[in-house]
Scaffold this motif. Sequence first.
Motif, PDB file in Angstrom:
ATOM      1  N   LYS A  65      33.782  40.642  64.873  1.00 24.97           N
ATOM      2  CA  LYS A  65      32.756  40.746  64.139  1.00 24.97           C
ATOM      3  C   LYS A  65      33.023  41.568  63.477  1.00 24.97           C
ATOM      4  N   GLN A 130      35.469  32.171  66.720  1.00 29.04           N
ATOM      5  CA  GLN A 130      34.118  32.509  65.478  1.00 29.04           C
ATOM      6  C   GLN A 130      35.393  33.382  64.463  1.00 29.04           C
ATOM      7  N   SER A 131      36.767  32.836  64.260  1.00 31.20           N
ATOM      8  CA  SER A 131      37.624  33.522  63.226  1.00 31.20           C
ATOM      9  C   SER A 131      38.180  32.955  62.304  1.00 31.20           C
TER      10      SER A 131
END
Length: 177
Positions: A65, A130-131
Amino acid sequence: EDLPADEKALDLIARAASGSVRDALSLLDQAIAHGAGTVEVNQVSQMLGTSNLSRMLDVLSSLVKGDVAALQATTLQMASASLSFEAALDDLARLSVALQLMQFGAPEGAQEFSSLGSDDAERLRLLSQQSDRSYAQLIYQVATKARADLRLAPDSAHGFMMAMLRLLAVHPGCQTN
């Protein structure tokens, strides 16, 4: 001994014993005494001074994040609890391998590689989506290099934090000024 034992706690003991059955039995005896007849992951983690995988999953989440404040807070908590930053970097490297396996569609391999419980495995699955694949590679590389360089740092907490800042500096989504 017929005592209740958490499987994750036993994994921590096995890892700390580095293949020595005698050391593992000694650590198990210590864990039983430390836990007043039970062997639980948090108690064993505290006894060994190691990070636990859930905490390092929080670190991995903060990295993905780009959250420097969360990384700083976690580092300070680990330092105040006298946790091993060497073990934390080892766990972060293990998690990055598991993350990469999930990104390549091998969730069962990721589970075996990291010894995660099902709830943490689900968190890792979401992080894998998400990565970026190359960022997972970089996390592994920086964690293992930082582990080797930790002895050169002013102290372990500063060495760990600089490794996390290095990862944020090259984060695909973070803007640098």
